[in-house]
Design a protein around this motif. Structure first.
Motif, PDB file in Angstrom:
ATOM      1  N   VAL A 198      79.792  50.636  13.125  1.00  0.00           N
ATOM      2  CA  VAL A 198      80.357  51.825  13.712  1.00  0.00           C
ATOM      3  C   VAL A 198      79.208  52.506  13.861  1.00  0.00           C
ATOM      4  O   VAL A 198      78.574  53.237  12.942  1.00  0.00           O
ATOM      5  CB  VAL A 198      81.466  52.537  12.608  1.00  0.00           C
ATOM      6  N   VAL A 201      78.067  56.434  15.029  1.00  0.00           N
ATOM      7  CA  VAL A 201      78.754  57.726  15.167  1.00  0.00           C
ATOM      8  C   VAL A 201      77.701  58.790  15.720  1.00  0.00           C
ATOM      9  O   VAL A 201      76.483  58.967  14.896  1.00  0.00           O
ATOM     10  CB  VAL A 201      79.199  58.155  13.823  1.00  0.00           C
ATOM     11  N   LEU A 249      83.246  61.280   9.333  1.00  0.00           N
ATOM     12  CA  LEU A 249      83.032  60.015   8.537  1.00  0.00           C
ATOM     13  C   LEU A 249      84.017  59.499   7.629  1.00  0.00           C
ATOM     14  O   LEU A 249      84.248  58.268   7.400  1.00  0.00           O
ATOM     15  CB  LEU A 249      81.702  60.119   7.898  1.00  0.00           C
ATOM     16  N   VAL A 259      86.282  56.633   8.516  1.00  0.00           N
ATOM     17  CA  VAL A 259      85.595  55.170   8.778  1.00  0.00           C
ATOM     18  C   VAL A 259      85.592  54.721   7.394  1.00  0.00           C
ATOM     19  O   VAL A 259      85.644  53.346   7.185  1.00  0.00           O
ATOM     20  CB  VAL A 259      84.020  55.515   9.411  1.00  0.00           C
ATOM     21  N   LEU A 301      88.439  52.462   6.134  1.00  0.00           N
ATOM     22  CA  LEU A 301      88.792  51.158   6.558  1.00  0.00           C
ATOM     23  C   LEU A 301      88.942  50.014   5.403  1.00  0.00           C
ATOM     24  O   LEU A 301      88.225  50.147   4.495  1.00  0.00           O
ATOM     25  CB  LEU A 301      87.820  50.660   7.679  1.00  0.00           C
ATOM     26  N   VAL A 349      77.885  51.725   9.052  1.00  0.00           N
ATOM     27  CA  VAL A 349      78.071  52.820   9.633  1.00  0.00           C
ATOM     28  C   VAL A 349      76.647  53.282   9.905  1.00  0.00           C
ATOM     29  O   VAL A 349      75.675  53.397   9.185  1.00  0.00           O
ATOM     30  CB  VAL A 349      78.570  53.811   8.569  1.00  0.00           C
ATOM     31  N   HIS A 381      81.390  55.903  18.539  1.00  0.00           N
ATOM     32  CA  HIS A 381      82.257  56.882  18.172  1.00  0.00           C
ATOM     33  C   HIS A 381      81.812  58.235  18.279  1.00  0.00           C
ATOM     34  O   HIS A 381      80.609  58.349  17.586  1.00  0.00           O
ATOM     35  CB  HIS A 381      82.734  56.976  16.799  1.00  0.00           C
ATOM     36  N   THR A 420      92.067  56.837  10.739  1.00  0.00           N
ATOM     37  CA  THR A 420      91.653  55.412  10.357  1.00  0.00           C
ATOM     38  C   THR A 420      92.413  54.285  11.312  1.00  0.00           C
ATOM     39  O   THR A 420      91.788  53.418  11.741  1.00  0.00           O
ATOM     40  CB  THR A 420      91.722  55.419   9.059  1.00  0.00           C
ATOM     41  N   PHE A 463      90.864  53.536  14.364  1.00  0.00           N
ATOM     42  CA  PHE A 463      89.751  52.471  14.396  1.00  0.00           C
ATOM     43  C   PHE A 463      90.235  51.046  14.132  1.00  0.00           C
ATOM     44  O   PHE A 463      89.682  50.070  14.655  1.00  0.00           O
ATOM     45  CB  PHE A 463      88.832  52.995  13.057  1.00  0.00           C
TER      46      PHE A 463
END
Ligand code: CTP
Ligand code: MG
Length: 416
Positions: A22, A24, A54, A57, A60, A66, A123, A132, A135
């Protein structure tokens, strides 16, 4: 047989990491917000935009890598923020410096992905309240289809196409329109190739999916969410702050509701007139020489008030509805019988007694000399501490005239 299974082959540890990355992007300057510092570092309800972004994320279910992309002079600060958001998963986080355009920041993020990452999500940190679940939807669809995935919302406004002088040319069919958000997911290799091919046109693309689609790949939309709006203006920032405050309040209410449903209180009152013949039963004791109380049962007002308090606390009705005051089986029954039965029902409903307090109102019997004895008997019957106090009414009312007694009980019970 995979390469790793082959005899003598050495596993590459970086290939064992998460299959999803992911990125960001948080390297923008936040010109339109006008806070004087980069948008991702602006404080919203006590935490930075980046930390809010964050948090979902790191909720998850399956681990992801990340990558946070920030202005070059903010890398250290972002590492501190990122570690706080990541908690024990800080080893899954990398922070890198971005570029002058959003696309160059995405490229910097792509370059920092671990080798094992197959699906990449891009993202905007500015969509700080993205749930979440969004995602998860995007990851699930990307892994299932192998396509580009963008979350989007149906467009509710009527849309007009206009010409150069603002003259309406056409009302666009909005059922075919989606307002798209992030995170957007792509097969990693195909996205990197699409960025490479579009190198000279990068700045023109308004999102990553546009570049990806231009390279000839399919892009599917899945459901977005209102909460995933992009914080762009001061108005957006105050709206986000308000929504965060609402969430916090809802959370506190939930905690409060849990506490109050496990502890419950109840109240019970019973009144009996004195009768002429027999022996007094009160508070679980026999009182030789004292006038008895009249009643279908033994007239033990203290025991009956406790039964009602317990049943009311548990929401199980009252002594009349549970035992039937006219039921011949209970004719002359002692207070002890009702108490045992009520406590059994209470236990069956999942409650235990925390404590019971009773006040007896009447001239006779003189209660104080046998208080401890009564409390011992009653406590054993309800499996919890029972305290009994007694008072008179200064010669007023039916109790003052010596016509009968009143007992008032409160009970506190708890769900086991
Ligand atoms: N972004 C980035 N690098 C850039 C420009 C933008 O990483 N050079 C990121 C922003 O940090 C943001 C996202 O891309 O999370 C969407 O951009 P936008 O909302 O336009 O943010 P800013 O560019 O910071 O804001 P503004 O355009 O008002 O300056
Ligand atoms: Mg911008």
């Amino acid at each position: 047989m995979t390469a790793i299974d082959e005899p003598g082959a050495v596993a590459d540890p970086s290939l064992d990491g998460p299959a999803v990355g992911v990125i960001v992007v948080a390297a923008g300057s936040g010109t339109r917000l006008g806070a004087g510092i980069p948008k991702a570092f602006v404080s919203l309800a006590g935490s930075t935009v980046l930390e809010h972004a964050l948090a979902p994320v790191f909720r998850l279910r399956d681990a992801v890598q990340v990558v946070v992309v920030v202005p070059a002079d903010r890398v250290g600060q972002a590492e501190t923020i990122g570690r706080r958001a990541a908690g024990k998963a800080a080893d899954h986080l990398r922070v890198v410096a971005g570029g002058d355009t959003r696309q160059s920041s995405v490229l910097a993020g792509l370059a920092a992905l671990w080798p094992g990452v197959r699906t990449v999500l891009v993202h905007d940190a500015a969509r700080a309240l993205t749930p979440t679940g969004q995602f998860e939807r995007v990851i699930e669809a990307a892994e299932r289809t192998g396509w580009g995935i963008v979350p989007g919302l149906a467009v509710t406004d009527t849309i007009k196409r206009v010409d150069a002088s603002d003259l309406v040319e056409q009302t666009v069919d909005r059922t075919a329109l989606r307002a798209v958000q992030t995170p957007q997911a792509f097969p990693r290799d195909a996205l990197v190739a699409a960025f490479r091919v579009a190198e000279d046109r990068l700045a023109a693309a308004t999102d990553d999916a546009a570049l990806y689609a231009d390279a000839g790949h399919p892009v599917l939309t899945v459901g977005g969410s209102e909460a995933a709006f992009k914080i762009t203006t001061p108005w957006d920032a105050q709206r986000a702050e308000r929504l965060l405050a609402d969430r916090e309040r809802d959370r506190e209410h939930e905690v409060g509701a849990r506490t109050t449903t496990s502890i419950r209180t109840g109240i019970g009152i019973d009144v009996h007139a004195f009768a002429d013949d027999g022996e007094l039963s009160l508070a679980g004791l026999s009182w030789p020489g004292e006038r008895p109380l009249a009643g279908h049962s033994d007239g033990d007002a203290v025991a009956h008030a406790i039964v009602d308090a317990l049943l009311s606390a548990a929401g199980l009705g009252d002594i009349g509805s549970m035992f039937g005051t006219d039921d011949p089986r209970f004719a002359g029954a002692s207070g002890e019988v009702f108490l045992r039965a009520a406590v059994e029902r209470l236990h069956a409903a999942g409650f235990v007694v925390v404590n019971v307090a009773v006040q007896l109102v009447g001239n006779r019997p003189r209660f104080a000399p046998r208080r401890a004895e009564a409390e011992g008997v009653l406590s054993a019957l309800v499996h919890g501490p029972v305290s009994v106090a007694a008072t008179t009414t200064d010669a007023l009312g039916f109790t003052g005239r010596g016509e009968g007694v009143t007992a008032i009980a409160t009970a506190l019970i708890e769900r086991r």
